[in-house]
Write an enzyme that holds these catalytic residues in place. Structure first.
Site, PDB file in Angstrom:
ATOM      1  N   THR A  25      39.394  45.837  45.218  1.00  0.00           N
ATOM      2  CA  THR A  25      39.015  45.435  46.576  1.00  0.00           C
ATOM      3  C   THR A  25      39.658  46.380  47.580  1.00  0.00           C
ATOM      4  OG1 THR A  25      38.798  43.125  45.917  1.00  0.00           O
ATOM      5  CG2 THR A  25      39.106  43.563  48.267  1.00  0.00           C
ATOM      6  N   GLN A  97      30.434  44.192  40.329  1.00  0.00           N
ATOM      7  CA  GLN A  97      31.103  42.963  39.906  1.00  0.00           C
ATOM      8  C   GLN A  97      30.638  41.802  40.790  1.00  0.00           C
ATOM      9  OE1 GLN A  97      35.264  41.872  40.788  1.00  0.00           O
ATOM     10  NE2 GLN A  97      35.608  41.992  38.581  1.00  0.00           N
ATOM     11  N   HIS A 178      32.383  38.248  37.433  1.00  0.00           N
ATOM     12  CA  HIS A 178      33.813  38.034  37.671  1.00  0.00           C
ATOM     13  C   HIS A 178      34.164  36.581  37.369  1.00  0.00           C
ATOM     14  CE1 HIS A 178      37.779  38.541  38.992  1.00  0.00           C
ATOM     15  NE2 HIS A 178      37.601  39.065  40.196  1.00  0.00           N
ATOM     16  N   ASN A 181      40.949  35.861  37.399  1.00  0.00           N
ATOM     17  CA  ASN A 181      41.847  35.963  38.553  1.00  0.00           C
ATOM     18  C   ASN A 181      41.809  34.774  39.511  1.00  0.00           C
ATOM     19  OD1 ASN A 181      42.424  38.377  37.399  1.00  0.00           O
ATOM     20  ND2 ASN A 181      41.578  39.655  39.013  1.00  0.00           N
ATOM     21  N   TYR A 183      39.277  32.912  40.574  1.00  0.00           N
ATOM     22  CA  TYR A 183      38.108  32.707  41.429  1.00  0.00           C
ATOM     23  C   TYR A 183      37.209  31.620  40.836  1.00  0.00           C
ATOM     24  CZ  TYR A 183      39.998  36.789  43.737  1.00  0.00           C
ATOM     25  OH  TYR A 183      40.852  37.635  44.412  1.00  0.00           O
ATOM     26  N   ARG A 230      34.207  39.558  33.017  1.00  0.00           N
ATOM     27  CA  ARG A 230      35.654  39.772  33.091  1.00  0.00           C
ATOM     28  C   ARG A 230      36.364  38.433  32.964  1.00  0.00           C
ATOM     29  NH1 ARG A 230      39.577  42.251  37.881  1.00  0.00           N
ATOM     30  NH2 ARG A 230      40.538  43.835  36.563  1.00  0.00           N
ATOM     31  N   ASN A 238      46.221  33.860  42.218  1.00  0.00           N
ATOM     32  CA  ASN A 238      45.656  32.834  43.101  1.00  0.00           C
ATOM     33  C   ASN A 238      46.003  31.422  42.635  1.00  0.00           C
ATOM     34  OD1 ASN A 238      44.286  34.532  45.069  1.00  0.00           O
ATOM     35  ND2 ASN A 238      42.958  35.131  43.370  1.00  0.00           N
ATOM     36  N   GLY A 328      43.000  50.647  37.174  1.00  0.00           N
ATOM     37  CA  GLY A 328      42.762  50.282  38.554  1.00  0.00           C
ATOM     38  C   GLY A 328      43.422  51.251  39.519  1.00  0.00           C
TER      39      GLY A 328
END
Length: 373
Positions: A25, A97, A178, A181, A183, A230, A238, A328
């Site tokens: 991001t 993604q 995605h 993480n 989400y 992913r 998070n 990354g």
């Protein structure tokens, strides 16, 4: 014995090498529309075997950070066409993604200032990136979410389907779903966030239902060979938690094995942190996870991520532990990372102050090898 620089097919996507640019991001797409600067950024990194773009919201409801590119506006699709054209002209491959952040959002980013949505009304207690009234960017506490009504879930699955179609229309070689993480899809999977009592909550099978329905909708729309996913089994990103991650993700990859996906992208440990981090009562077994997937018939590329360097990436592929390795921050600072790793050349250091928001500085101005020779 496989080599990090050998070509490989991820389903219907042919990679020239096994170095993958992980999604990053960068908050440089105002109004959710990709622009010329974004095209330059991705074009510079086209020597990766595969680029996975930054998280791309499937709807305004799915947006959790300011100035990230979307796929839900016609002008965004046109903007992405510039990006994919630039990458393809350099001989690269690129997937986008698909992203719905769920509870990791802020009311200022949501339609009509509404509360973010989640499987249950459990706050993320995390931070997101917003634009202040004076135009400056800043991190802010995420807003309290509301629980999705059961009837709303079908609409979000449809948003995923539409976004996958828009991605192909924009010239992408495929998509990465995605589901990591902390989400939305990860929120449904994990019992720290999912406290539902209907058929999308409770048992592992129920908590996995939403994810599998989304996978099926996307694969039907654009083909399973162009659909990757992913996963991050144990990350605390998070504020996401799960008491039985091995059982959950063994079940998930077992179900994915029969679906003919392009690749499985696994974040090992804590995203961007300790590779040995784990949740539950024992360390997570990633070899077991891959074995479960293969025994279930899964033939997609096995892509690993988190804290790899040149030596560990070479060993991961040569040993057969992984088919490819994603990088990354190293790709962020080194547009020609593939060549640098091949030559064992020095690496640029990433400038953390320019990670989020801004312009060309810290985005498209990192020098390539020939520029510093």
């Amino acid at each position: 014995m496989a080599n990090l620089f050998d070509p490989i097919d991820f389903g219907d996507i042919s990679l020239s090498n096994r170095l993958v640019m992980a999604p990053l991001t960068r908050n440089r797409s105002p109004k959710a529309v990709p622009n010329d600067l974004n095209a330059i950024y991705y074009e510079q990194r086209a020597s990766a075997g595969l680029i996975v773009t930054e998280g791309t919201p499937i709807s305004q409801q799915g947006q959790g950070y300011a100035d990230v590119p979307g796929l839900y506006l016609p002008q965004a699709v046109e903007g992405w066409k510039k990006v994919t054209k630039a990458v393809h002209e350099k001989g690269g491959k690129i997937v986008t993604q698909l992203w719905h952040v769920g509870r990791v959002s802020h009311v200022s980013l949501q339609p009509n200032g509404a509360a973010p949505v989640a499987p249950s009304a459990v706050p993320a207690n995390s931070k997101t990136y917003i634009i202040n009234p004076d135009g400056s960017g800043a991190f802010a506490e995420t807003s309290a979410p509301r629980a999705l009504e059961r009837w709303e879930i079908a609409g979000i699955i449809e948003d995923y389907r539409k976004a996958a179609r828009a991605a192909v229309d924009a010239g992408f070689d495929g998509v990465e779903l995605h589901a990591a993480n902390g989400y939305l899809l990860d929120q449904f999977l994990k019992n720290g966030a999912n406290q539902r009592t209907d058929d999308y909550g409770g048992s592992i099978e129920n908590r996995s239902r939403f994810l599998l329905e989304v996978v099926d909708a996307i694969a039907k729309e654009i083909g399973s060979g162009r659909t990757g996913i992913r996963l991050s089994p144990v990350t605390p990103a998070n504020n996401i938690t799960e008491t039985e991650p091995q059982a959950v993700f063994n079940y998930v990859v077992g179900q994915l094995g029969a679906r003919g996906l392009s690749f499985i992208h696994v974040v090992e440990g804590a995203t961007g942190g300790d590779r040995n981090f784990s949740q539950g009562d024992k360390p997570f077994d990633y070899r077991e996870l891959k074995s479960v997937y293969r025994r279930a018939g899964g033939k997609g590329g096995w892509l690993v991520n988190n804290g790899y360097d040149r030596e560990s990436a070479i060993e991961a592929v040569e040993s057969g532990y992984a088919d490819a390795v994603a990088f990354g921050k190293l790709f962020l600072a080194n547009p020609d990372l593939a060549q640098r790793i091949k030559d064992n050349a020095p690496l640029n250091e990433p400038d953390r102050a320019t990670f989020y928001g801004g312009g060309a500085k810290g985005y498209t101005d990192y020098p390539a090898l020939e520029a510093v020779a």
